[in-house]
Design an enzyme around this catalytic site. Structure first.
Site, PDB file in Angstrom:
ATOM      1  N   HIS A  27       0.861  -1.189   0.000  1.00  0.00           N
ATOM      2  CA  HIS A  27       0.000   0.000   0.000  1.00  0.00           C
ATOM      3  C   HIS A  27       0.896   1.238   0.000  1.00  0.00           C
ATOM      4  O   HIS A  27       1.780   1.353   0.869  1.00  0.00           O
ATOM      5  CB  HIS A  27      -0.877   0.026   1.250  1.00  0.00           C
ATOM      6  CG  HIS A  27      -1.816  -1.137   1.370  1.00  0.00           C
ATOM      7  ND1 HIS A  27      -3.082  -1.113   0.842  1.00  0.00           N
ATOM      8  CD2 HIS A  27      -1.676  -2.362   1.950  1.00  0.00           C
ATOM      9  CE1 HIS A  27      -3.692  -2.270   1.109  1.00  0.00           C
ATOM     10  NE2 HIS A  27      -2.862  -3.046   1.773  1.00  0.00           N
ATOM     11  N   HIS A  77      -2.718   9.950   6.333  1.00  0.00           N
ATOM     12  CA  HIS A  77      -3.434  10.611   5.239  1.00  0.00           C
ATOM     13  C   HIS A  77      -3.509  12.127   5.449  1.00  0.00           C
ATOM     14  O   HIS A  77      -3.461  12.889   4.483  1.00  0.00           O
ATOM     15  CB  HIS A  77      -4.836  10.005   5.063  1.00  0.00           C
ATOM     16  CG  HIS A  77      -4.783   8.615   4.501  1.00  0.00           C
ATOM     17  ND1 HIS A  77      -5.652   7.620   4.870  1.00  0.00           N
ATOM     18  CD2 HIS A  77      -3.935   8.046   3.607  1.00  0.00           C
ATOM     19  CE1 HIS A  77      -5.350   6.505   4.218  1.00  0.00           C
ATOM     20  NE2 HIS A  77      -4.310   6.738   3.447  1.00  0.00           N
ATOM     21  N   PRO A 111      -7.514   5.987  -4.413  1.00  0.00           N
ATOM     22  CA  PRO A 111      -7.693   7.344  -4.945  1.00  0.00           C
ATOM     23  C   PRO A 111      -8.555   8.158  -3.979  1.00  0.00           C
ATOM     24  O   PRO A 111      -9.578   7.665  -3.495  1.00  0.00           O
ATOM     25  CB  PRO A 111      -8.409   7.119  -6.270  1.00  0.00           C
ATOM     26  CG  PRO A 111      -8.121   5.703  -6.634  1.00  0.00           C
ATOM     27  CD  PRO A 111      -8.008   4.960  -5.337  1.00  0.00           C
ATOM     28  N   ASP A 179     -11.637   1.464  -0.641  1.00  0.00           N
ATOM     29  CA  ASP A 179     -11.597   1.437   0.830  1.00  0.00           C
ATOM     30  C   ASP A 179     -12.945   0.931   1.337  1.00  0.00           C
ATOM     31  O   ASP A 179     -13.998   1.376   0.851  1.00  0.00           O
ATOM     32  CB  ASP A 179     -11.308   2.860   1.344  1.00  0.00           C
ATOM     33  CG  ASP A 179     -11.105   2.923   2.851  1.00  0.00           C
ATOM     34  OD1 ASP A 179     -11.830   2.207   3.595  1.00  0.00           O
ATOM     35  OD2 ASP A 179     -10.249   3.702   3.291  1.00  0.00           O
ATOM     36  N   GLY A 209      -8.815  -1.800   3.344  1.00  0.00           N
ATOM     37  CA  GLY A 209      -9.371  -0.951   4.395  1.00  0.00           C
ATOM     38  C   GLY A 209      -9.690  -1.793   5.621  1.00  0.00           C
ATOM     39  O   GLY A 209      -9.549  -3.031   5.598  1.00  0.00           O
ATOM     40  N   GLU A 239      -8.943 -11.374   6.701  1.00  0.00           N
ATOM     41  CA  GLU A 239      -7.945 -10.722   7.564  1.00  0.00           C
ATOM     42  C   GLU A 239      -8.442 -10.717   9.015  1.00  0.00           C
ATOM     43  O   GLU A 239      -7.665 -10.653   9.951  1.00  0.00           O
ATOM     44  CB  GLU A 239      -7.663  -9.290   7.071  1.00  0.00           C
ATOM     45  CG  GLU A 239      -6.353  -8.726   7.598  1.00  0.00           C
ATOM     46  CD  GLU A 239      -6.018  -7.342   7.072  1.00  0.00           C
ATOM     47  OE1 GLU A 239      -6.844  -6.735   6.371  1.00  0.00           O
ATOM     48  OE2 GLU A 239      -4.912  -6.860   7.384  1.00  0.00           O
ATOM     49  N   ASP A 314       3.083  -5.588   2.594  1.00  0.00           N
ATOM     50  CA  ASP A 314       1.851  -4.935   3.042  1.00  0.00           C
ATOM     51  C   ASP A 314       2.112  -3.437   3.241  1.00  0.00           C
ATOM     52  O   ASP A 314       1.697  -2.612   2.431  1.00  0.00           O
ATOM     53  CB  ASP A 314       1.339  -5.567   4.348  1.00  0.00           C
ATOM     54  CG  ASP A 314      -0.162  -5.386   4.533  1.00  0.00           C
ATOM     55  OD1 ASP A 314      -0.798  -4.799   3.646  1.00  0.00           O
ATOM     56  OD2 ASP A 314      -0.695  -5.837   5.565  1.00  0.00           O
TER      57      ASP A 314
HETATM   58  C1  6MZ Z   1      -6.439  -3.700   4.988  1.00  0.00           C
HETATM   59  C2  6MZ Z   1      -4.959  -1.990   4.538  1.00  0.00           C
HETATM   60  C3  6MZ Z   1      -3.955  -2.629   5.305  1.00  0.00           C
HETATM   61  O1  6MZ Z   1      -4.335   3.326  -0.125  1.00  0.00           O
HETATM   62  O2  6MZ Z   1      -3.825   5.341   1.250  1.00  0.00           O
HETATM   63  N1  6MZ Z   1      -4.440  -0.852   4.068  1.00  0.00           N
HETATM   64  N2  6MZ Z   1      -6.184  -2.528   4.377  1.00  0.00           N
HETATM   65  N3  6MZ Z   1      -5.529  -4.360   5.737  1.00  0.00           N
HETATM   66  C4  6MZ Z   1      -4.286  -3.858   5.935  1.00  0.00           C
HETATM   67  N4  6MZ Z   1      -3.454  -4.559   6.741  1.00  0.00           N
HETATM   68  C5  6MZ Z   1      -2.596  -3.997   7.722  1.00  0.00           C
HETATM   69  N5  6MZ Z   1      -2.858  -1.874   5.239  1.00  0.00           N
HETATM   70  C6  6MZ Z   1      -3.165  -0.792   4.470  1.00  0.00           C
HETATM   71  O3  6MZ Z   1      -2.647   3.163   1.677  1.00  0.00           O
HETATM   72  C7  6MZ Z   1      -3.167   3.040   2.977  1.00  0.00           C
HETATM   73  C8  6MZ Z   1      -4.500   2.319   2.952  1.00  0.00           C
HETATM   74  O4  6MZ Z   1      -4.314   0.956   2.561  1.00  0.00           O
HETATM   75  C9  6MZ Z   1      -5.222   0.115   3.240  1.00  0.00           C
HETATM   76  C10 6MZ Z   1      -6.067   1.011   4.138  1.00  0.00           C
HETATM   77  O5  6MZ Z   1      -7.250   1.358   3.456  1.00  0.00           O
HETATM   78  C11 6MZ Z   1      -5.167   2.225   4.313  1.00  0.00           C
HETATM   79  O6  6MZ Z   1      -5.896   3.407   4.611  1.00  0.00           O
HETATM   80  P1  6MZ Z   1      -3.273   4.114   0.559  1.00  0.00           P
HETATM   81  O7  6MZ Z   1      -2.115   4.448  -0.321  1.00  0.00           O
END
Ligand code: 6MZ
Length: 374
Positions: A27, A77, A111, A179, A209, A239, A314
């Site tokens: 992410h 964010h 986005p 999300d 999310g 998860e 992750d």
């Molecule tokens: C689920 C996750 C996550 O999209 O703003 N995100 N969603 N499980 C996880 N495990 C730990 N880790 C990250 O990157 C951040 C976003 O990615 C998702 C969440 O929606 C988080 O706000 P972006 O670039």
């Protein structure tokens, strides 16, 4: 087992770094360097938007429950969601992965819309693509731009690990995340954006999310639409325990799933029959205590069953890890040798969301690295 000295550990780590690797579950906002987050927090602190000292210890904290991770994302964010910063973090994240010999990455990001600063989902993604264009430390292929090399940059960062003569190069493809807080309409907007940006390296959709928020049926129309349009799909699946979701997610037949932790026996069976590849994020699962100890991680069962698997970070920033570290961890925890780990990384090629030409090039990269590393 004898403890390694520091030098031995460093030498060992160099090996994991030098091995070519494929990252399929990263992410963007989870992969930011701590130093960048602190710099951004300090700047917002000076503007009086946040109190820096309050935020500093939250950023530097090591272990977090899954719930705390999502609170941290809300903070991240606030720090990152403006066009200039999105461009900066994209560039840095790609360069960081490339510096540890990640040769192909699918970077995912949600986005975002923020009317107060004139940000639409589209302009957010344009800022991401701008970040890809800004990558200078390595040669990058993100679809339209095939290994953008710049003569003036030829002195930078030679690929000394796998090939002493070439600059490092990295393939980058983008996945747009939905999300789980979003509505059906917002999710459909993300899918439409992905379709518009196909020629800018966007290849698919991710559902992510906070897993305790939202319902599968909210996202299904958008995901079905994405599937019909031929976008690749990966879902965060199992998860947290959720009896209502795992089965319909597997029935949906995404091209990959992430995590796959809380599965019932019948769901494991269905997963193995379907051969849907699993993105495994060891450190994330352990640090969030989704899995109590690495010895009981489902990696072991899936690996023994020869189920398609890819090790991923992750959120390398949030969990203070790297892909090299994930490989080292798996090797130590599961008693797998370097040859087996190399094969595991190479097998990841079959799980990528790209065509045969890219796959073939990656095969050649791994084969040539194998000759040098053995
Ligand atoms: C689920 C996750 C996550 O999209 O703003 N995100 N969603 N499980 C996880 N495990 C730990 N880790 C990250 O990157 C951040 C976003 O990615 C998702 C969440 O929606 C988080 O706000 P972006 O670039």
């Amino acid at each position: 087992m004898q403890r390694q000295t520091n030098t031995e550990e460093e030498e060992e780590m160099k090996w994991w770094v030098s091995m070519p690797k494929i990252e399929l579950h990263a992410h963007l906002n989870g992969s930011i360097r701590d130093s960048t987050l602190l710099e951004l927090a300090r700047a917002l602190g000076e503007k009086g938007v946040i109190v820096f000292s309050d935020v500093e210890h939250v950023i530097m904290k090591n272990d977090r429950s899954l719930g705390e991770v999502f609170k941290l994302f809300d903070l991240i964010h606030i720090l990152t969601t403006d066009h200039k910063t999105v461009t900066r973090i994209t560039k840095e994240v790609v360069e960081d992965f490339a510096s540890e010999n990640v040769v192909y990455i699918e970077l995912r990001t949600t986005p975002k819309k923020n009317d107060s600063i004139g940000m639409s989902k589209h302009s957010y993604m344009e800022a991401v693509v701008e970040g890809l264009r800004a990558v200078t430390a390595v040669d990058i292929d993100f679809g339209p731009h095939k290994f953008n090399t710049q003569d003036s940059l030829n002195s930078i960062a030679m690929n000394d690990a796998c090939d002493g003569t070439k600059r490092k190069k990295i393939y980058v493809r983008l996945l747009l995340s939905i999300d789980r807080r979003e509505t059906t309409e917002a999710a459909i907007e993300t899918v439409k954006l992905a379709l518009e940006m196909r020629d800018l390296g966007v290849v698919g959709i991710d559902l992510s999310g906070n897993p305790v928020v939202g319902e599968w049926k909210t996202f299904l129309p958008a995901l079905k639409f994405a599937q019909e349009q031929g976008l690749y799909i990966t879902l965060h699946c199992g998860e947290v325990p959720n009896r209502q979701e795992v089965q319909p997610m597997l029935d949906f037949l995404p091209q990959r799933i992430g995590h796959a932790i809380f599965f019932e026996e019948e769901e494991w069976r269905q997963l193995k029959t379907s051969k849907i590849p699993v993105e495994i994020c060891l450190t994330s699962n352990i640090k969030t205590e989704s899995i109590s100890s690495i010895d009981i991680h489902h990696f072991v069962d899936l690996y023994s069953a020869k189920h398609p698997l890819v090790l991923c970070t992750d959120d390398a920033g949030v969990f203070s890890t790297s892909l090299s570290n994930e490989y080292k961890l798996a090797s130590t925890a599961f008693g797998l040798g370097k040859r087996e780990m190399f094969e595991l990384a190479r097998n990841g090629i079959e799980c990528i969301f790209a065509g045969d030409e890219v796959k073939q090039d990656l095969v050649e990269t791994f084969d040539s690295a194998a000759k040098k590393l053995n």
